[in-house]
Motif scaffolding. Structure first.
Motif, PDB file in Angstrom:
ATOM      1  N   ASN A 165      -7.721   9.595  -7.173  1.00 30.16           N
ATOM      2  CA  ASN A 165      -7.706   9.268  -5.745  1.00 30.16           C
ATOM      3  C   ASN A 165      -7.360   7.805  -5.472  1.00 30.16           C
ATOM      4  N   VAL A 166      -7.558   6.932  -6.439  1.00 32.27           N
ATOM      5  CA  VAL A 166      -7.296   5.510  -6.199  1.00 32.27           C
ATOM      6  C   VAL A 166      -6.302   4.991  -7.231  1.00 32.27           C
ATOM      7  N   GLY A 167      -5.383   4.145  -6.762  1.00 35.29           N
ATOM      8  CA  GLY A 167      -4.417   3.536  -7.676  1.00 35.29           C
ATOM      9  C   GLY A 167      -5.075   2.391  -8.423  1.00 35.29           C
ATOM     10  N   ASN A 168      -5.902   2.762  -9.415  1.00 32.27           N
ATOM     11  CA  ASN A 168      -6.782   1.816 -10.097  1.00 32.27           C
ATOM     12  C   ASN A 168      -6.545   1.964 -11.595  1.00 32.27           C
ATOM     13  N   GLY A 215      -6.573 -10.269  -3.034  1.00 25.18           N
ATOM     14  CA  GLY A 215      -5.848  -8.997  -2.939  1.00 25.18           C
ATOM     15  C   GLY A 215      -4.956  -9.013  -1.713  1.00 25.18           C
ATOM     16  N   ALA A 216      -3.972  -8.106  -1.707  1.00 20.19           N
ATOM     17  CA  ALA A 216      -3.072  -8.038  -0.545  1.00 20.19           C
ATOM     18  C   ALA A 216      -3.847  -7.594   0.693  1.00 20.19           C
ATOM     19  N   SER A 217      -4.896  -6.781   0.506  1.00 18.15           N
ATOM     20  CA  SER A 217      -5.651  -6.250   1.648  1.00 18.15           C
ATOM     21  C   SER A 217      -6.116  -7.355   2.591  1.00 18.15           C
ATOM     22  N   LYS A 218      -6.678  -8.415   1.995  1.00 16.56           N
ATOM     23  CA  LYS A 218      -7.219  -9.494   2.838  1.00 16.56           C
ATOM     24  C   LYS A 218      -6.098 -10.182   3.606  1.00 16.56           C
ATOM     25  N   GLY A 258       6.961   3.131  -1.282  1.00 19.89           N
ATOM     26  CA  GLY A 258       6.006   3.734  -0.358  1.00 19.89           C
ATOM     27  C   GLY A 258       4.714   4.243  -0.981  1.00 19.89           C
ATOM     28  N   ASN A 259       3.639   4.046  -0.275  1.00 15.59           N
ATOM     29  CA  ASN A 259       2.349   4.677  -0.577  1.00 15.59           C
ATOM     30  C   ASN A 259       1.965   5.451   0.679  1.00 15.59           C
ATOM     31  N   PRO A 260       1.727   6.765   0.626  1.00 11.95           N
ATOM     32  CA  PRO A 260       1.620   7.627  -0.559  1.00 11.95           C
ATOM     33  C   PRO A 260       2.937   8.275  -0.970  1.00 11.95           C
ATOM     34  N   GLY A 275       5.970  -6.726   5.603  1.00 13.14           N
ATOM     35  CA  GLY A 275       6.590  -6.054   4.450  1.00 13.14           C
ATOM     36  C   GLY A 275       5.579  -5.944   3.325  1.00 13.14           C
ATOM     37  N   ASP A 276       5.028  -4.744   3.169  1.00 13.11           N
ATOM     38  CA  ASP A 276       4.053  -4.516   2.095  1.00 13.11           C
ATOM     39  C   ASP A 276       4.828  -4.146   0.840  1.00 13.11           C
ATOM     40  N   GLU A 277       4.921  -5.117  -0.065  1.00 11.48           N
ATOM     41  CA  GLU A 277       5.781  -4.941  -1.245  1.00 11.48           C
ATOM     42  C   GLU A 277       4.953  -4.982  -2.530  1.00 11.48           C
ATOM     43  N   VAL A 278       3.725  -4.442  -2.428  1.00  9.80           N
ATOM     44  CA  VAL A 278       2.813  -4.558  -3.578  1.00  9.80           C
ATOM     45  C   VAL A 278       3.285  -3.743  -4.787  1.00  9.80           C
ATOM     46  N   TYR A 279       4.168  -2.750  -4.551  1.00 11.80           N
ATOM     47  CA  TYR A 279       4.623  -1.916  -5.682  1.00 11.80           C
ATOM     48  C   TYR A 279       5.998  -2.329  -6.185  1.00 11.80           C
ATOM     49  N   GLN A 280       6.386  -3.582  -5.960  1.00  9.00           N
ATOM     50  CA  GLN A 280       7.763  -3.965  -6.291  1.00  9.00           C
ATOM     51  C   GLN A 280       8.108  -3.842  -7.769  1.00  9.00           C
ATOM     52  N   HIS A 301       2.108  -9.354  -1.554  1.00  6.08           N
ATOM     53  CA  HIS A 301       2.170  -8.951  -2.966  1.00  6.08           C
ATOM     54  C   HIS A 301       0.758  -9.082  -3.564  1.00  6.08           C
ATOM     55  N   THR A 302       0.601  -8.536  -4.777  1.00  6.84           N
ATOM     56  CA  THR A 302      -0.745  -8.418  -5.357  1.00  6.84           C
ATOM     57  C   THR A 302      -0.690  -8.436  -6.884  1.00  6.84           C
ATOM     58  N   VAL A 303      -1.838  -8.724  -7.513  1.00  6.05           N
ATOM     59  CA  VAL A 303      -1.920  -8.537  -8.976  1.00  6.05           C
ATOM     60  C   VAL A 303      -2.483  -7.150  -9.317  1.00  6.05           C
ATOM     61  N   SER A 304      -2.800  -6.339  -8.295  1.00  7.31           N
ATOM     62  CA  SER A 304      -3.461  -5.049  -8.537  1.00  7.31           C
ATOM     63  C   SER A 304      -2.510  -3.970  -9.044  1.00  7.31           C
ATOM     64  N   LYS A 305      -1.219  -4.139  -8.809  1.00  6.41           N
ATOM     65  CA  LYS A 305      -0.286  -3.038  -9.074  1.00  6.41           C
ATOM     66  C   LYS A 305       0.681  -3.430 -10.182  1.00  6.41           C
ATOM     67  N   GLN A 339      -9.577  -7.972 -10.098  1.00  5.26           N
ATOM     68  CA  GLN A 339      -9.520  -9.441 -10.012  1.00  5.26           C
ATOM     69  C   GLN A 339      -9.371  -9.915  -8.574  1.00  5.26           C
ATOM     70  N   ARG A 340      -8.795  -9.060  -7.718  1.00  2.00           N
ATOM     71  CA  ARG A 340      -8.609  -9.362  -6.293  1.00  2.00           C
ATOM     72  C   ARG A 340      -7.715 -10.581  -6.057  1.00  2.00           C
ATOM     73  N   GLY A 341      -6.481 -10.483  -6.514  1.00  2.00           N
ATOM     74  CA  GLY A 341      -5.517 -11.569  -6.277  1.00  2.00           C
ATOM     75  C   GLY A 341      -4.317 -11.088  -5.480  1.00  2.00           C
ATOM     76  N   LEU A 378      -1.216  16.681  -0.476  1.00  2.00           N
ATOM     77  CA  LEU A 378      -2.288  15.931  -1.137  1.00  2.00           C
ATOM     78  C   LEU A 378      -1.649  14.762  -1.845  1.00  2.00           C
ATOM     79  N   ARG A 379      -2.450  13.747  -2.156  1.00  2.00           N
ATOM     80  CA  ARG A 379      -1.938  12.631  -2.936  1.00  2.00           C
ATOM     81  C   ARG A 379      -2.684  12.546  -4.250  1.00  2.00           C
ATOM     82  N   THR A 380      -1.920  12.399  -5.345  1.00  2.00           N
ATOM     83  CA  THR A 380      -2.541  12.055  -6.620  1.00  2.00           C
ATOM     84  C   THR A 380      -1.877  10.776  -7.097  1.00  2.00           C
TER      85      THR A 380
HETATM   86  N1  DCS Z   1      -0.906  -2.170   0.202  1.00  2.00           N
HETATM   87  C1  DCS Z   1      -0.716  -0.954  -0.325  1.00  2.00           C
HETATM   88  C2  DCS Z   1       0.472  -0.162   0.090  1.00  2.00           C
HETATM   89  C3  DCS Z   1      -1.626  -0.445  -1.247  1.00  2.00           C
HETATM   90  O1  DCS Z   1      -1.417   0.759  -1.741  1.00  2.00           O
HETATM   91  C4  DCS Z   1      -2.749  -1.217  -1.613  1.00  2.00           C
HETATM   92  C5  DCS Z   1      -3.792  -0.678  -2.528  1.00  2.00           C
HETATM   93  C6  DCS Z   1      -2.885  -2.480  -1.040  1.00  2.00           C
HETATM   94  C7  DCS Z   1      -1.953  -2.922  -0.130  1.00  2.00           C
HETATM   95  C8  DCS Z   1      -4.024  -3.405  -1.332  1.00  2.00           C
HETATM   96  O2  DCS Z   1      -4.195  -3.719  -2.645  1.00  2.00           O
HETATM   97  P1  DCS Z   1      -5.014  -4.998  -3.116  1.00  2.00           P
HETATM   98  O3  DCS Z   1      -5.905  -5.420  -2.006  1.00  2.00           O
HETATM   99  O4  DCS Z   1      -5.750  -4.559  -4.321  1.00  2.00           O
HETATM  100  O5  DCS Z   1      -3.992  -6.036  -3.410  1.00  2.00           O
HETATM  101  N2  DCS Z   1      -3.760   0.694  -2.757  1.00  2.00           N
HETATM  102  C9  DCS Z   1      -4.925   1.521  -2.748  1.00  2.00           C
HETATM  103  C10 DCS Z   1      -4.605   2.946  -2.935  1.00  2.00           C
HETATM  104  O6  DCS Z   1      -3.938   3.639  -2.190  1.00  2.00           O
HETATM  105  N3  DCS Z   1      -5.145   3.354  -4.034  1.00  2.00           N
HETATM  106  O7  DCS Z   1      -5.776   2.325  -4.669  1.00  2.00           O
HETATM  107  C11 DCS Z   1      -5.886   1.213  -3.819  1.00  2.00           C
END
Ligand code: DCS
Length: 481
Positions: free
Chosen positions: A44-47, A138-141, A220-222, A248-253, A287-291, A299-301, A443-445
């Protein structure tokens, strides 16, 4: 009797309205089943690290040394850590004023922001100014900070793709703004049609909403699609004409699984377009270090870069960032390392390349195993996961299943996902958590389970799905595409 401030009935209504499906009903049920001893596959989570991905060695060596600087004084440090990790740890410590235990500037360490700017410049071929880059937890903040500046009240609308990642819907609710949906086209591999955008804006305006910003999630997510350069141009022109700031949410670049459509940043496309667009369109990229192949979610960067935002506004964003004092300092170092990894000739280069390539190549194979697996199931259709970390199959539910869901008091795709969870332990997120067209279910996996476990997971999904479809396939009529 008067209510207390934190009684449910007196709570801020925006908090109650806010929904976040990635940790919703399905996740709670999965956690319960896990406590009862059932094996749960959390997709359920991209972790990535939670599903067994190993951290990259070099960045952890550098941050370990920064966390424990006394190791740098140990005469044996060179026996455990490579010289380039030691040098890099000294470099980052020299950028701080007091190591990892000290607050940094509220925008992040100037030295790391410079490294991010250099990365953007190498990536796009255009200059980037460290003063317009803020590091975030993290990108969220970062997304929350920017939406907070844009949304003044419920008369302000934000264009958000549907399906979308619920960070956007939830934050817009929390801030009391209005989400203006634009639909991605599933039959066009989740492409973005600018005519749809125009319609969405016209409809919102007819309801008195002032549309102020547009969100794109690329990849894109999802939905997993990668936007083409032509599409990005159209979007930027649209933002220019409508005076929208583009988020521009480019966290999956880094997460790209085909060669036809490589990642292109919105910033590069904007700069390529030249004047007046490049000088006018307001853009904030995240952008993020999460992906990517890092997957350092815990780490939340993150960072955001601002383009064409006036200095007075940047000052205000800085002021608001200062309320939280400082982003996480160790995460800033992860960001610095992500944007300036070991180079050819460095001692750690070969190992770093081997590890990162290994992760990306495996993700590419897993994306294919997953989409092929879904497409082999009865009443399931799934676009290929071109990028990001998710598959988003459409589940065509027979009328019998819709009826059974109604009887159980559940939204149909929640009903399906709960049954899937109970039967197989696979924990997914129902499509309704991301938004979808009326009467269509998904559904999303994530594509993150270990590659060697993937065939078994897909077999167990297929067995469940095909039995489910047979069980309910007793009437005519399906949910539609
Ligand atoms: N933007 C998108 C499109 C994301 O999918 C996520 C996290 C974030 C931003 C925020 O990530 P960080 O705050 O960690 O940088 N994706 C969630 C998801 O759909 N599954 O896991 C987390």
């Amino acid at each position: 009797m008067a209510l207390k401030a934190l009684d449910y009935d007196s709570l801020n209504e925006n908090v109650k309205k806010c929904q976040y499906a990635v940790r919703g009903e399905l996740y709670l049920r999965a956690s319960e089943l896990q406590k009862e001893g059932k094996k749960i596959i959390f997709t359920n989570v991209g972790n990535p690290h939670a599903l067994g991905q190993k951290p990259l060695t070099f960045p952890r060596q550098v941050v370990a040394l920064c966390q424990a600087p006394f190791l740098l004084e140990d005469p044996n440090v060179g026996m455990i850590f490579p010289a380039d990790a030691i040098a890099r740890a000294r470099h980052y410590l020299s950028l701080t004023s007091g190591g990892l235990g000290a607050y940094s500037d509220s925008r992040g360490l100037p030295g790391v922001r410079k490294e991010v700017a250099d990365f953007i410049q190498r990536r796009d071929g255009y200059p980037s100014d460290p003063e317009l880059i803020f590091l975030t937890d993290g990108a969220s903040k970062g997304v929350m900070q920017i939406l907070n500046c844009v949304i003044r009240g419920d008369g302000d609308g934000i264009l958000v793709p549907v399906p979308q990642y619920p960070l956007y819907s939830a934050t817009i609710s929390l801030l009391g703004g209005t989400l203006v949906p634009y639909y991605l086209d599933e039959s066009e591999n989740w492409g973005l049609d600018v005519n749809n955008l125009r319609q969405s804006v016209a409809q919102a305006r007819s309801q008195g909403i002032s549309v102020r910003a547009m969100v794109i999630i690329n990849p894109g997510n999802p939905t997993g699609q990668c936007l083409s350069e032509a599409n990005l141009r159209e979007i930027l022109k649209f933002c220019y004409n409508e005076k929208l700031v583009l988020l521009g949410d480019e966290v999956y670049q880094q997460n790209i699984y085909q060669d036809e459509r490589p990642f292109i940043s919105s910033k590069k496309v904007l700069m390529d377009m030249g004047s007046p667009f490049s000088k006018e369109v307001q853009l904030v990229s995240f952008h993020t270090v999460s992906k990517g192949y890092w997957g350092e979610c815990g780490q939340r960067g993150g960072y955001f870069e601002m383009t064409n935002i006036p200095p007075r506004v940047v000052e205000e964003i800085y002021k608001v960032a200062s309320i939280a004092l400082s982003p996480n300092v160790s995460a800033q170092i992860f960001m610095g390392l992500m944007v300036s990894p070991p180079k050819p000739g460095d001692i750690s280069y070969d190992q770093f390349t081997r590890e990162s390539k290994g992760i990306l190549e495996s993700l590419r194979r897993r994306a294919k195993i997953m989409t092929d697996g879904f497409n082999s199931c009865k009443n399931v259709v799934c676009n290929f996961t071109e990028g990001a970390m998710y598959s988003f199959p459409q589940i065509r539910l027979p009328a019998g299943a819709l009826q059974a869901a109604k009887q159980a008091g559940k939204v149909p795709d929640v009903f399906y996902c709960l049954k899937l969870l109970e039967a197989t332990g696979i924990s997914t997120v129902p499509g309704s958590g991301f938004g979808q067209k009326e009467g269509v279910f998904h559904l999303r996996t994530t594509i993150l389970p270990a590659e060697e476990e993937m065939p078994e997971i897909m077999d167990s999904f297929k067995k469940f799905n095909d039995e489910f479809m047979t069980q309910y396939d007793n009437t005519v009529g399906y949910s539609r595409m």
